[in-house]
Design an enzyme around this catalytic site. Structure first.
Site, mmCIF file in Angstrom:
data_model
loop_
_atom_site.group_PDB
_atom_site.id
_atom_site.type_symbol
_atom_site.label_atom_id
_atom_site.label_comp_id
_atom_site.label_asym_id
_atom_site.label_seq_id
_atom_site.Cartn_x
_atom_site.Cartn_y
_atom_site.Cartn_z
ATOM 1 N N ASN A 91 2.352 5.088 2.101
ATOM 2 C CA ASN A 91 1.194 5.108 1.208
ATOM 3 C C ASN A 91 0.571 3.719 1.207
ATOM 4 O O ASN A 91 1.212 2.741 1.581
ATOM 5 C CB ASN A 91 1.643 5.423 -0.222
ATOM 6 C CG ASN A 91 2.302 6.778 -0.326
ATOM 7 O OD1 ASN A 91 3.485 6.906 -0.055
ATOM 8 N ND2 ASN A 91 1.541 7.772 -0.697
ATOM 9 N N CYS A 134 5.721 10.956 5.478
ATOM 10 C CA CYS A 134 6.160 12.325 5.157
ATOM 11 C C CYS A 134 7.005 12.840 6.308
ATOM 12 O O CYS A 134 6.590 12.770 7.469
ATOM 13 C CB CYS A 134 4.948 13.235 4.948
ATOM 14 S SG CYS A 134 5.396 14.959 4.667
ATOM 15 N N HIS A 190 -2.343 7.796 2.268
ATOM 16 C CA HIS A 190 -1.442 7.120 3.217
ATOM 17 C C HIS A 190 -2.330 6.213 4.062
ATOM 18 O O HIS A 190 -3.508 6.487 4.266
ATOM 19 C CB HIS A 190 -0.683 8.152 4.063
ATOM 20 C CG HIS A 190 0.431 8.805 3.295
ATOM 21 N ND1 HIS A 190 1.737 8.409 3.414
ATOM 22 C CD2 HIS A 190 0.425 9.801 2.373
ATOM 23 C CE1 HIS A 190 2.495 9.139 2.603
ATOM 24 N NE2 HIS A 190 1.727 9.992 1.955
#
Ligand code: HMG
Ligand code: MG
Length: 355
Positions: A301, A292, A261
């Site tokens: 990401n 997330c 990420h």
């Protein structure tokens, strides 16, 4: 290089060594980098506004035409935990019965399963459609593979937040998932979250512990493990330290993926460190989508466009069209009403518009 497991969290989970793949140096020397496109799952799971199933399918259909070979298509998780993934069963059924055309490439569609119930839901759809895990192509249908990803974490606090159980319990949960997957010939990917920093326990996550859990997942039968910097706290020196720990635990680069990420903007730096170390599988998300739901503040990401641009600039190959990926990044950002987070994507489109 022989697989040398160093320490096992749960030695009872060891799969017979005969079931393991072994790396060869020639595969490690390859200039080909496999990109796992996680946008339709990791990228979309944190979006607050419900995204229509049709938009998700359109995204997957567009991605399938770029040359990418693995696409995370959804998660079989309770809607209560991740509402955005509630349409996964319908998406899965559609991809099994009407796979997008994909320029003669077999595309692997991957689904996250947090427990056996998740895999049972997937298997039910496969059985009802009669489509096996490895479906050959025909005159009218593209060849597809169906895969799963299961996940564990490197810290107890994240394990509790993300899967409502301890690390040891999460590994227990994984055992029947792998067993059922093997009976259906479904390839299994493992994830180890918070490998370079935890939203609850901070940046100092033990590389040895990450390596131990990675080795355990491989020993349990995972075909590949993606080690994840969930929070983007990873730095170049700490990535080197982690890669050394993974190597010391006997983990071959061919069994390893990295999942960065980009919260602190270090994903590409850490990618180059990992490329130098011999890793050749990386996860990314078109347009840099994502985050997330159980890692507050973590952004998306690394964008697939930026990753492709960097890899190609090093003279390496991905088989993916940067131009097509850039168009998709721009399109999906517009659909979601968010800023396109890919610098290489925006620059590529800018360059194309001037030609
Ligand atoms: P729980 O609440 O402890 O589960 O959650 P449970 O077993 O007690 O079941 C509770 C209810 O959910 C029951 O229904 C079950 O039947 C149902 P009820 O009796 O209340 O009506 N249920 C299910 N329904 C549908 N599908 C299922 C399922 N399982 C149970 N599979 C659980 C435990 C693991 C399910 C939960 O914690 C969970 O889903 N966690 C996943 C959260 C998640 O998806 N996080 C994001 C993905 S991971 C990620 O993004 C990281 C990654 O990108 C790498 C990185 O960057 O780090 C991969
Ligand atoms: Mg992730």
């Amino acid at each position: 290089m022989a697989f040398r497991p160093r320490l096992r969290l749960l030695s009872t989970f060891r799969a017979p060594l005969s079931t393991r793949r072994f790396a060869t140096e020639s595969r490690l020397a390859s200039d080909h980098v496999r990109i796992v496109e996680v946008g339709p799952r990791d990228g979309l799971q944190n979006e607050k506004k419900a995204i229509p199933k049709e938009t998700k399918l359109e995204l997957i259909e567009k991605l399938a035409k770029t040359g990418v070979t693995t696409i995370e298509a959804g998660s079989f998780v309770p809607a209560k935990w991740v509402p955005q993934m509630a349409s996964t069963a319908e998406i899965c059924e559609h991809l099994l019965t009407s796979p997008p055309s994909s320029q003669n490439t077999t595309i692997a569609y991957n689904y996250l399963v947090p427990n056996i119930k998740g895999l049972e839901s997937l298997v039910k759809i496969m059985d009802s459609t009669g489509v096996p895990a490895h479906a050959p192509g025909s005159a009218t249908k593209a060849a597809t593979t169906t895969e799963i990803s299961l996940f564990a974490a490197a810290t107890e606090a994240f394990s509790k937040a993300n899967t409502n159980c301890t690390i040891a319990e999460s590994l227990e949960r994984i055992k029947p998932i792998v067993a059922l997957a093997k009976t259906k010939d479904i390839r299994v990917r493992g994830y180890v979250s918070v490998a370079l920093g935890c939203p609850y326990e901070g940046p100092e996550v033990s590389p040895t512990k990450v390596a131990d859990i990675t080795a355990t997942l491989l020993e349990m039968g995972a075909d590949e493990v993606s080690v994840a910097d969930t929070t983007g706290m990873g730095t170049a020196p700490r990535t080197v330290e982690l890669l050394k720990a993974l190597k010391a635990a006997g983990i071959a680069n061919t069994d390893l993926a990295l999942h960065f990420h980009d919260t602190y903007g270090q994903a590409l730096v850490n990618t180059i460190v990992a490329l130098e170390h011999g890793v050749r599988i990386f996860d990314s998300s078109v347009g840099g989508l994502g985050g997330c739901p159980y890692s507050k503040g973590a952004t998306g990401n690394v964008s697939t466009e930026d990753l492709i641009h960097t890899i190609h600039s090093l003279g390496m190959h991905t088989g993916i069209s940067l131009e097509e990926m850039s168009q998709i990044g721009s399109w999906i950002s517009g659909e979601l009403g968010r800023i396109n987070d890919s610098r290489a994507g925006k620059a590529t489109l800018g360059r194309l518009s001037k030609i």
